[in-house]
Design a protein around this motif. Structure first.
Motif, PDB file in Angstrom:
ATOM      1  N   UNK A  66      13.753  12.513  -6.195  1.00 16.04           N
ATOM      2  CA  UNK A  66      14.127  11.089  -6.039  1.00 16.04           C
ATOM      3  C   UNK A  66      13.200  10.283  -6.766  1.00 16.04           C
ATOM      4  N   UNK A  67      13.592   8.873  -7.692  1.00 16.59           N
ATOM      5  CA  UNK A  67      12.633   7.936  -8.427  1.00 16.59           C
ATOM      6  C   UNK A  67      13.445   6.257  -6.914  1.00 16.59           C
ATOM      7  N   UNK A  68      12.456   5.895  -6.415  1.00 12.57           N
ATOM      8  CA  UNK A  68      13.400   4.630  -5.756  1.00 12.57           C
ATOM      9  C   UNK A  68      11.977   3.499  -6.774  1.00 12.57           C
ATOM     10  N   UNK A  69      12.732   2.366  -7.254  1.00 15.12           N
ATOM     11  CA  UNK A  69      12.769   1.708  -8.290  1.00 15.12           C
ATOM     12  C   UNK A  69      13.322   0.338  -6.791  1.00 15.12           C
ATOM     13  N   UNK A  70      12.066  -0.616  -7.262  1.00 19.06           N
ATOM     14  CA  UNK A  70      12.483  -2.224  -6.694  1.00 19.06           C
ATOM     15  C   UNK A  70      12.535  -2.665  -7.579  1.00 19.06           C
ATOM     16  N   UNK A  71      13.709  -3.926  -7.635  1.00 21.29           N
ATOM     17  CA  UNK A  71      13.652  -4.737  -8.994  1.00 21.29           C
ATOM     18  C   UNK A  71      14.643  -5.801  -8.320  1.00 21.29           C
ATOM     19  N   UNK A  72      14.106  -6.696  -8.987  1.00 18.57           N
ATOM     20  CA  UNK A  72      14.917  -8.466  -9.396  1.00 18.57           C
ATOM     21  C   UNK A  72      15.266  -8.345 -10.515  1.00 18.57           C
ATOM     22  N   UNK A 102       4.950  -7.016  -7.284  1.00 19.26           N
ATOM     23  CA  UNK A 102       6.036  -7.425  -8.462  1.00 19.26           C
ATOM     24  C   UNK A 102       7.410  -6.538  -8.546  1.00 19.26           C
ATOM     25  N   UNK A 103       7.635  -6.552  -9.511  1.00 16.86           N
ATOM     26  CA  UNK A 103       9.495  -6.190  -9.690  1.00 16.86           C
ATOM     27  C   UNK A 103       8.643  -5.874 -11.235  1.00 16.86           C
ATOM     28  N   UNK A 104       9.074  -4.544 -12.096  1.00 16.57           N
ATOM     29  CA  UNK A 104       9.258  -3.505 -11.430  1.00 16.57           C
ATOM     30  C   UNK A 104       8.121  -2.477 -10.673  1.00 16.57           C
ATOM     31  N   UNK A 105       8.397  -2.154  -9.363  1.00 13.95           N
ATOM     32  CA  UNK A 105       7.773  -1.176  -8.477  1.00 13.95           C
ATOM     33  C   UNK A 105       8.329   0.102  -8.476  1.00 13.95           C
TER      34      UNK A 105
END
Length: 244
Positions: A96-102, A214-217
């Motif tokens: 699993x890769x988790x991406x925090x995005x906007x 911030x994003x991406x993280x």
């Protein structure tokens, strides 16, 4: 001073403290003197570190892993559990890769192609996308439409269409929804559901606890990465996560 500099200083401090303790003991054991001075001790520690510079990156790596594990403690399962349908790649993937995005994030937009390449190269990769709308007034509206698309099983289509449409606005959000083939009556009902607002609030709290500003993280295994780190760095983290 950024977090990396603080980490370096912390590691150096730890190494100095440990090195001083070990070397001072050796110093007193090897000498017949009952008194010494600070300058002599510091010289010994400095020489040891200069003779063994490999201990610094090793110590930094170990410290970073420890800090990451502490940050993820208690929330790892929740962070890795996607909002239903908000997944790219293989939903049953073992890695699993988790991406925090906007959707207003230029660097997130640039990362779309890299994530697609990683998915193509890793059939066992599951990408959990956590919407983190923090950059523009319309980011939250785009994020809610993305979650509404996830509820219809069309998350990837909207995700890609929204990034291709440009900055979030009522017009670009509507265009992306149309391109993804959403049932708009159903989508609007979903958007009004309080659980979507709760999901976005929860993602903000996750980001805060993980130190993401911030994003991406990204999260892959025990690696916490901030910014557009590039496909190669993500690939390394994914491979490390695969090996456990």
């Amino acid at each position: 001073m950024n977090s990396r500099n603080w980490t370096v200083l912390t590691v150096v401090g730890i190494v100095l403290a440990l090195g001083a303790g070990l070397l001072v003991g050796r110093y007193w054991h090897d000498s017949d003197r009952t008194k010494g001075n600070r300058a002599e001790v510091e010289k010994i520690v400095r020489e040891y570190i200069l003779d063994h510079p490999e201990i610094l990156p090793q110590a930094m790596e170990n410290l970073q892993k420890r800090e990451n594990a502490q940050a993820l403690s208690g929330i790892s399962d929740q962070v890795h559990a996607p909002f239903p349908g908000a997944v790219l790649g293989n939903p049953q993937g073992k890695v699993t890769l988790v991406e925090f995005t906007d959707f207003a994030c230029t660097f997130c937009r640039q990362s779309v192609a890299e994530v697609e390449q990683l998915i193509a190269a890793n059939p066992d990769l599951r990408v959990v996308v956590r919407e983190l709308p923090i950059l523009s007034p319309q980011s939250a509206n785009a994020a809610k439409m993305a979650l509404a698309a996830a509820e219809q099983g069309k998350y990837a289509a909207f995700h890609n269409a929204m990034y291709a449409a440009g900055q979030p606005s009522p017009e670009t959000i509507a265009a992306a929804a149309q391109a993804a083939g959403l049932d708009m009556d159903r989508a609007n009902k979903t958007i009004a559901d309080p659980r979507l607002e709760a999901e976005l609030t929860r993602n903000v709290e996750f980001a805060r606890r993980l130190g993401f500003s911030g994003t991406p993280s990204w999260i892959a295994g025990d690696a916490l990465l901030s910014g557009a780190v590039g496909k190669d760095r993500l690939a390394e983290a994914i491979e490390a996560a695969r090996k456990g």
